[in-house]
Design an enzyme around this catalytic site. Structure first.
Site, PDB file in Angstrom:
ATOM      1  N   ASP A 166      19.337   7.545  69.270  1.00 52.13           N
ATOM      2  CA  ASP A 166      18.317   6.572  69.706  1.00 52.13           C
ATOM      3  C   ASP A 166      17.986   6.679  71.195  1.00 52.13           C
ATOM      4  O   ASP A 166      16.986   6.133  71.654  1.00 52.13           O
ATOM      5  CB  ASP A 166      18.802   5.141  69.424  1.00 52.13           C
ATOM      6  CG  ASP A 166      18.859   4.815  67.946  1.00 52.13           C
ATOM      7  OD1 ASP A 166      18.540   5.695  67.129  1.00 52.13           O
ATOM      8  OD2 ASP A 166      19.218   3.672  67.612  1.00 52.13           O
ATOM      9  N   ARG A 197      16.685   1.444  66.726  1.00 52.00           N
ATOM     10  CA  ARG A 197      16.955   0.054  66.375  1.00 52.00           C
ATOM     11  C   ARG A 197      16.342  -0.911  67.368  1.00 52.00           C
ATOM     12  O   ARG A 197      15.611  -1.811  67.001  1.00 52.00           O
ATOM     13  CB  ARG A 197      18.464  -0.140  66.378  1.00 52.00           C
ATOM     14  CG  ARG A 197      18.965  -0.643  65.062  1.00 52.00           C
ATOM     15  CD  ARG A 197      20.336  -1.168  65.180  1.00 52.00           C
ATOM     16  NE  ARG A 197      21.318  -0.116  65.398  1.00 52.00           N
ATOM     17  CZ  ARG A 197      22.457  -0.054  64.748  1.00 52.00           C
ATOM     18  NH1 ARG A 197      22.712  -0.944  63.830  1.00 52.00           N
ATOM     19  NH2 ARG A 197      23.337   0.878  65.015  1.00 52.00           N
ATOM     20  N   GLU A 251      12.100   1.872  63.351  1.00 50.78           N
ATOM     21  CA  GLU A 251      12.684   0.907  62.405  1.00 50.78           C
ATOM     22  C   GLU A 251      12.814  -0.488  63.014  1.00 50.78           C
ATOM     23  O   GLU A 251      12.812  -1.490  62.309  1.00 50.78           O
ATOM     24  CB  GLU A 251      14.056   1.401  61.922  1.00 50.78           C
ATOM     25  CG  GLU A 251      15.061   1.541  63.066  1.00 50.78           C
ATOM     26  CD  GLU A 251      16.417   2.091  62.664  1.00 50.78           C
ATOM     27  OE1 GLU A 251      16.740   2.101  61.471  1.00 50.78           O
ATOM     28  OE2 GLU A 251      17.150   2.518  63.582  1.00 50.78           O
TER      29      GLU A 251
HETATM   30  O1  F6P Z   1      22.267   3.939  66.398  1.00 50.49           O
HETATM   31  C1  F6P Z   1      21.936   5.108  65.747  1.00 50.49           C
HETATM   32  C2  F6P Z   1      21.396   4.807  64.383  1.00 50.49           C
HETATM   33  O2  F6P Z   1      21.054   6.053  63.847  1.00 50.49           O
HETATM   34  C3  F6P Z   1      20.241   3.818  64.361  1.00 50.49           C
HETATM   35  O3  F6P Z   1      19.021   4.349  64.720  1.00 50.49           O
HETATM   36  C4  F6P Z   1      20.295   3.314  62.942  1.00 50.49           C
HETATM   37  O4  F6P Z   1      19.723   2.045  62.807  1.00 50.49           O
HETATM   38  C5  F6P Z   1      21.750   3.261  62.698  1.00 50.49           C
HETATM   39  O5  F6P Z   1      22.356   4.226  63.525  1.00 50.49           O
HETATM   40  C6  F6P Z   1      22.128   3.504  61.265  1.00 50.49           C
HETATM   41  O6  F6P Z   1      23.496   3.348  61.145  1.00 50.49           O
HETATM   42  P1  F6P Z   1      24.298   3.636  59.800  1.00 50.49           P
HETATM   43  O7  F6P Z   1      24.431   5.126  59.681  1.00 50.49           O
HETATM   44  O8  F6P Z   1      25.589   2.966  60.017  1.00 50.49           O
HETATM   45  O9  F6P Z   1      23.490   3.074  58.681  1.00 50.49           O
END
Ligand code: F6P
Length: 360
Positions: A140, A184, A235
């Site tokens: 991110d 996020r 997102e």
């Molecule tokens: O923080 C990195 C990230 O890839 C975010 O962009 C995303 O919302 C989150 O991790 C997803 O996390 P997980 O793999 O735990 O669903």
């Protein structure tokens, strides 16, 4: 200078392409300085369960430079301090167990590679007395204090390639296609991939959007004879008068899970614009695959610098990219903060001047 003979290395939080490149650089540089490296598996779990750690030699890291994921494994769970730890040897307070194992394993320092969550946990252990250095990781690109994190370039390259592919099918069908990318709380991936992929609309968390404004932009395109439009949505983007699209609410120290931004946007845009609209969620594809050359290089620099800081006794710091240098910055300045896209960032300004809509 402290005497450093043995260090631990761990990876925590969501994976990012380049983690293995950091591990490789840590092992190779440490080994050349006669320091033994212990690979701790699944983040701090390697300091809880004795069987979840192993010596890493240069031979063990041969060939991993180009691999996504992490050879050490990782976990992305809530606040580990909240729960006691049950092991075959008994039940322990989480942090006491980690402190005890750090001593028992005769480690002199730790290198903790992770995002905001892992760096926050690391900072707590540093305050409790564990000498450690942090390495920032997230696709991110939102870690405070560093201009870039490895994994971001790979994610942007993948998303750009996806947007390129969507252009041809969108044009063939005269459709609007909404592409959801990760991000996020910050819109770095959406902004960079959106510009690199020639998107018409880019919706990011920093700029709450109004779909009526988006439709006006899309109508102008139609009037100029464009047959299609590409909308990139992070997102974590949300409408001016609405909320984040949440799949799972935050609970017990876990951040909320986001998802559904593209669907919500596409459903509404289709109605408002009166055009066929489709959406695609790139999701975890952005976290997979081989790191780009840029990410391999940055990750390697981070790994080497982290070992250098350990050898110099510069603990409680995170390696930060401040081009052209890498500098140590105090973990206390980093944790709990988010590096958002500045609204006066020249890429935002240029995109606007070129007619890209941010929905505001
Ligand atoms: O923080 C990195 C990230 O890839 C975010 O962009 C995303 O919302 C989150 O991790 C997803 O996390 P997980 O793999 O735990 O669903």
């Amino acid at each position: 200078m402290p005497t450093i003979k043995k260090i631990g290395v761990l990876t925590g939080g969501g994976d990012a392409p380049g983690l293995n490149a950091v591990i490789r650089a840590v092992v190779k540089t440490a080994s050349n300085a006669d320091v033994t490296v212990i690979g701790l598996e699944d983040s701090f779990d390697g300091l809880i369960y004795p069987e979840r750690s192993r010596i890493l030699t240069p031979k063990d890291v041969t060939g991993i430079l180009r691999l996504g994921g992490t050879i050490l494994g990782t976990v992305n769970r809530g606040n580990p301090f909240a729960e006691p730890i049950v092991t075959p040897e008994g039940t322990f307070d989480y942090s006491e167990r980690v402190m005890q194992m750090f001593q028992e394993m005769e480690l002199d320092a730790l290198i903790c590679i992770g995002g905001d969550g892992t760096l926050g946990i690391s900072y707590e252990f540093y305050k409790k007395g564990i000498p450690l250095v942090g390495v920032p990781k997230t696709i991110d690109n939102d870690i405070y204090g560093t201009t870039s994190c490895f994994g971001f370039d790979t994610a942007v390259s993948f998303a750009t390639d996806a947007i390129d592919r969507l252009h041809t099918t969108a044009e063939a069908h005269r459709r609007i296609i909404v592409v959801e990318v990760m991000g996020r709380y910050a819109g770095w991936i959406a902004l960079h991939a959106g510009v690199a992929g020639g998107a018409d609309v880019i919706l990011i968390p920093e700029i709450p959007y109004d779909l009526d404004k988006v439709v006006t932009c899309l109508r102008h395109r139609d009037e100029r004879g464009a047959r299609f439009s590409i909308v990139v949505v992070a997102e974590g983007a949300r409408p001016k008068d609405g909320n984040l699209s949440i799949l799972e609410e935050a609970h017990a120290g876990y951040a909320e899970r986001l998802g559904g931004a593209a669907k919500a946007c596409a459903d509404e845009l289709g109605k408002l614009a009166g055009k066929e609209t489709r959406y695609v969620v790139l999701g975890h594809l952005q976290r997979g695959g081989a790191p780009t050359a840029f990410d391999r290089t940055l990750a390697t620099r981070f790994g080497g610098k982290a070992v250098e800081l350990v050898l110099r006794g510069q603990f409680g710091k995170m390696v930060a990219n401040h081009p052209p240098e890498l500098v140590p910055i105090p973990l206390g300045e980093v944790v709990g903060r988010t590096k958002m896209v500045p609204l006066d960032y020249d890429l935002v300004q240029t995109a606007r001047m070129m007619g890209v809509s941010f929905g505001d």
